[in-house]
Design a protein around this motif. Structure first.
Motif, short mmCIF file in Angstrom:
data_model
loop_
_atom_site.label_atom_id
_atom_site.label_comp_id
_atom_site.label_asym_id
_atom_site.label_seq_id
_atom_site.Cartn_x
_atom_site.Cartn_y
_atom_site.Cartn_z
N GLY A 107 0.79 -1.23 0.00
CA GLY A 107 0.00 0.00 0.00
C GLY A 107 0.82 1.28 0.00
O GLY A 107 0.27 2.36 0.20
N TRP A 108 2.12 1.17 -0.25
CA TRP A 108 2.95 2.39 -0.28
C TRP A 108 2.63 3.22 -1.52
O TRP A 108 3.02 4.38 -1.60
CB TRP A 108 4.43 2.04 -0.23
N GLY A 109 1.97 2.60 -2.48
CA GLY A 109 1.51 3.34 -3.64
C GLY A 109 2.64 4.03 -4.38
O GLY A 109 3.63 3.41 -4.75
N THR A 110 2.49 5.34 -4.54
CA THR A 110 3.46 6.08 -5.35
C THR A 110 4.72 6.42 -4.58
O THR A 110 5.61 7.05 -5.13
CB THR A 110 2.82 7.39 -5.85
N GLY A 111 4.79 6.05 -3.29
CA GLY A 111 5.91 6.52 -2.47
C GLY A 111 6.64 5.44 -1.72
O GLY A 111 7.04 5.65 -0.57
N GLY A 112 6.88 4.29 -2.34
CA GLY A 112 7.48 3.18 -1.61
C GLY A 112 8.96 3.34 -1.34
O GLY A 112 9.46 2.86 -0.33
N PHE A 113 9.68 4.00 -2.23
CA PHE A 113 11.14 4.05 -2.09
C PHE A 113 11.56 4.71 -0.79
O PHE A 113 12.40 4.21 -0.06
CB PHE A 113 11.75 4.76 -3.31
N LYS A 114 10.95 5.85 -0.48
CA LYS A 114 11.31 6.58 0.74
C LYS A 114 10.98 5.77 1.99
O LYS A 114 11.54 5.99 3.04
CB LYS A 114 10.58 7.92 0.79
N GLY A 115 10.05 4.82 1.86
CA GLY A 115 9.61 4.05 3.01
C GLY A 115 10.38 2.76 3.24
O GLY A 115 10.08 2.03 4.18
N ILE A 116 11.36 2.48 2.37
CA ILE A 116 12.05 1.19 2.45
C ILE A 116 12.60 0.89 3.86
O ILE A 116 12.31 -0.16 4.42
CB ILE A 116 13.15 1.09 1.37
N PRO A 117 13.38 1.81 4.46
CA PRO A 117 13.95 1.45 5.77
C PRO A 117 12.88 1.16 6.82
O PRO A 117 12.95 0.15 7.53
CB PRO A 117 14.80 2.68 6.13
N VAL A 118 11.88 2.03 6.92
CA VAL A 118 10.88 1.82 7.97
C VAL A 118 9.94 0.67 7.61
O VAL A 118 9.48 -0.06 8.50
CB VAL A 118 10.09 3.11 8.27
N GLY A 119 9.68 0.46 6.32
CA GLY A 119 8.86 -0.67 5.91
C GLY A 119 9.52 -1.98 6.29
O GLY A 119 8.88 -2.90 6.80
N GLY A 120 10.83 -2.07 6.04
CA GLY A 120 11.57 -3.27 6.41
C GLY A 120 11.65 -3.43 7.92
O GLY A 120 11.46 -4.52 8.46
N TRP A 121 11.89 -2.32 8.60
CA TRP A 121 12.04 -2.33 10.07
C TRP A 121 10.76 -2.83 10.75
O TRP A 121 10.80 -3.69 11.63
CB TRP A 121 12.38 -0.90 10.52
N THR A 122 9.62 -2.30 10.31
CA THR A 122 8.35 -2.64 10.98
C THR A 122 7.83 -4.01 10.55
O THR A 122 7.22 -4.72 11.36
CB THR A 122 7.28 -1.56 10.71
N LEU A 123 8.09 -4.42 9.29
CA LEU A 123 7.69 -5.77 8.87
C LEU A 123 8.53 -6.80 9.64
O LEU A 123 8.00 -7.82 10.10
CB LEU A 123 7.85 -5.95 7.35
N ALA A 124 9.82 -6.52 9.78
CA ALA A 124 10.69 -7.43 10.54
C ALA A 124 10.18 -7.55 11.98
O ALA A 124 10.15 -8.65 12.55
CB ALA A 124 12.13 -6.93 10.52
N HIS A 125 9.76 -6.42 12.55
CA HIS A 125 9.30 -6.43 13.94
C HIS A 125 8.08 -7.34 14.11
O HIS A 125 8.04 -8.18 15.02
CB HIS A 125 8.96 -5.01 14.38
N VAL A 126 7.10 -7.21 13.21
CA VAL A 126 5.88 -8.01 13.37
C VAL A 126 6.16 -9.48 13.03
O VAL A 126 5.59 -10.39 13.64
CB VAL A 126 4.70 -7.41 12.57
N LEU A 127 7.08 -9.73 12.09
CA LEU A 127 7.44 -11.12 11.77
C LEU A 127 8.16 -11.78 12.94
O LEU A 127 7.96 -12.96 13.24
CB LEU A 127 8.34 -11.16 10.53
N ALA A 128 9.00 -10.99 13.63
CA ALA A 128 9.81 -11.57 14.71
C ALA A 128 9.01 -11.73 15.99
O ALA A 128 9.17 -12.73 16.70
CB ALA A 128 11.03 -10.67 14.96
N THR A 129 8.15 -10.77 16.29
CA THR A 129 7.50 -10.76 17.61
C THR A 129 6.02 -11.13 17.56
O THR A 129 5.45 -11.43 18.60
CB THR A 129 7.60 -9.36 18.23
N GLY A 130 5.42 -11.06 16.37
CA GLY A 130 3.98 -11.26 16.29
C GLY A 130 3.18 -10.05 16.73
O GLY A 130 1.96 -10.06 16.68
#
Lengths: 88, 417
Positions: B364-387
């Motif tokens: 859902g980052w739509g037209t602005g995914g590139f700027k969100g890469i670090p935080v998108g990875g950071w927060t996806l990793a968090h939910v994958l690791a901790t639930g």
């Protein structure tokens, strides 16, 4: 540039048209749950391939019609009136 | 395998005539099982894998990429990084991302060429000026830098911008975020891949996910073009193809895929050392380090999975750019392309669980995914690791499309859609 056959005006360039998104979405009844209403407003199949969608000849006759269009090749395989049931 | 880059290693490489550089990352074959699988080897997927290993110590991870890493939207954007959003939830999310970008080269030991050259938004009418005052003030209230600027300063920020009284598209002012700028898009993918690979992550290319395996309703693996791979937790980071993967898993998303196009000119000597964005014409441009003008467009406003932009939009964007910068009229365009972006009705991302237990999504980052890469990875990793959802991602859940608590960034996301 897509070439779109308006059923009323004939074949025209894409610039003259406006896409109205997925066709045949049925508005749920007034007592719909939040989940049903959210599904209706926001959730879409968003298929990769054939897609039934509404278009308007905005800079021509101004009228709405339905098409079946491939979202990968952009090829239009059917054009049918807005009031008709889903084309194949 | 992944030697640390330094001035010393560069010198050593030079003395060996650059013949001995090892591969930056390991092109792995898939193992039958992992603790976590990330579907999608773009910036978000690679960043998620890196932060799983780095922040959470989970290294038995595979990134499955259908084509080659960074070959989707990560390789098809206009390399802009910024955090000029309106609402507090978005400001927290995007500014966290920008702060990670500011230190990313050191973090990854890989030069991602972050250049904080500023981003200037143009106001073309009195109403634009009012809207931008509100926007810039909202940013400052949220602790993000923003400065309103007048026409005189614009002449300094964007030389060549037609500010004359007879300008076809009048420019009355605007605002600037000085900390915004650009980063090298491919380097972001390669840098995360190299750093993740060094921590033990398997990066598997040419591996298309064709189905999800479930047991008692819970996801337990994926069927791929290279066989079945099992994992207890799976994250999807597939941008424009999110709906396709969701359909394989049996649910729908509030996403429509559109083509977003960009184009680059032939190289020029330095003419523009900032990013200029004109919401009124739908055009935004900057100059790459190679000298090309990188011009971004608005969406082709019909659903599409074709990675090419419509000429109708190319034409209108170039007309807008030339009306603002008449001096560019004789430039030749070298390349034009499009990425398939996953647009959500409130123009905000979705990072969290899906209806299938064990399956998580970042989309859902739509037209602005590139700027969100670090935080998108950071927060996806968090939910994958901790639930558990990361606090930054808590407002950005699928549930908001039922509760109605949308975070409508349609205006601040930069371009019309």
């Amino acid at each position: 540039m897509m070439i779109i056959p308006c059923p009323h005006c004939g074949v025209r360039d894409e610039n003259e048209f406006q896409c109205g998104g997925t066709a045949h979405l049925a508005r749920p009844p007034l007592d719909a749950s939040d989940r049903e209403w959210g599904e209706y407003l926001y959730f879409r199949d968003n298929p990769k391939g054939g897609h039934r969608e509404r278009w308007r000849h905005a800079y021509g006759c101004g009228r709405w019609f339905n098409v079946v269009r491939d979202t990968v090749t952009h090829e239009i395989s059917a054009v049918y009136p807005i009031t008709e049931p889903p084309a194949r | 395998m992944s030697n640390r880059y330094s001035a010393w290693s560069l010198l050593r490489g030079a003395l060996a005539r650059h013949a001995n550089w090892p591969a930056a990352w390991r092109d792995a074959d898939p193992k039958p099982a992992y603790d976590v699988i990330v579907v999608g080897g773009g910036g978000h997927g690679l960043a998620a894998a890196y932060y799983l290993a780095k922040n959470h110590g989970i290294t038995n991870v595979a990134v499955l990429e259908r084509g080659w890493i960074g070959g989707g939207n990560t390789g098809r954007n206009t390399t802009i990084i910024r955090s000029n959003y309106l609402y507090p939830e978005s400001a927290r999310l995007y500014d966290f991302s920008l702060r990670l970008y500011e230190k990313l080269s050191a973090e990854l030991n890989y030069n991602v060429m972050v250049s904080q050259r500023g981003l200037v938004l143009l106001a073309h009418s009195r109403h634009d000026l009012d809207a931008m005052s509100r926007w810039a003030n909202a940013m400052r209230m949220n602790g993000v830098d923003a400065e309103l600027i007048g026409r005189e300063e614009l002449a300094h920020w964007a030389p060549g911008l037609d500010l004359s009284p007879g300008a076809r598209i009048p420019v009355l002012g605007g605002f600037v975020q000085r900390r915004a700028g650009t980063a090298r898009h491919d380097a972001v993918a390669w840098g995360y891949a190299r750093a993740a690979s060094a921590l033990g992550v398997d990066i598997v290319q040419n591996c298309e996910v064709r189905g999800f395996v479930t047991a008692d309703g819970r996801v337990t693996g994926v069927e791929t073009s290279r066989g079945r791979i099992t994992a207890g937790r799976i994250g999807i980071a597939a941008a424009g193809h999110s709906s396709v993967l969701a359909a394989l898993a049996g649910f729908r998303l509030p996403v429509t895929s559109y083509a977003l196009q960009a184009l680059v000119s032939e190289p020029l000597k330095p003419v523009l050392d900032t990013v200029v964005l004109s919401p009124g014409t739908g055009a935004y441009l900057s100059q790459s380090d190679k000298g090309e003008l990188v011009i971004g467009a608005m969406l082709d406003l019909f659903p599409s999975y074709a990675q090419r932009g419509s000429f109708a939009i190319t034409q209108s964007i170039l007309a807008g750019v030339l009306a603002m910068f008449p001096a560019y009229a004789r430039l030749k365009m070298l390349r034009q392309w499009a990425g398939i972006v996953d647009v959500v009705h409130d123009s905000s991302p979705i990072i969290g669980p899906t209806p299938i237990p064990g399956l998580y999504i970042n989309c859902g980052w739509g037209t602005g995914g590139f700027k969100g890469i670090p935080v998108g990875g950071w927060t996806l990793a968090h939910v994958l690791a901790t639930g558990e959802n990361h606090p930054l991602a808590e407002p950005f859940q699928l549930e908001r499309f039922t509760s109605g608590r949308l975070i409508d960034e349609a205006a601040a996301s930069g371009i019309a859609h």
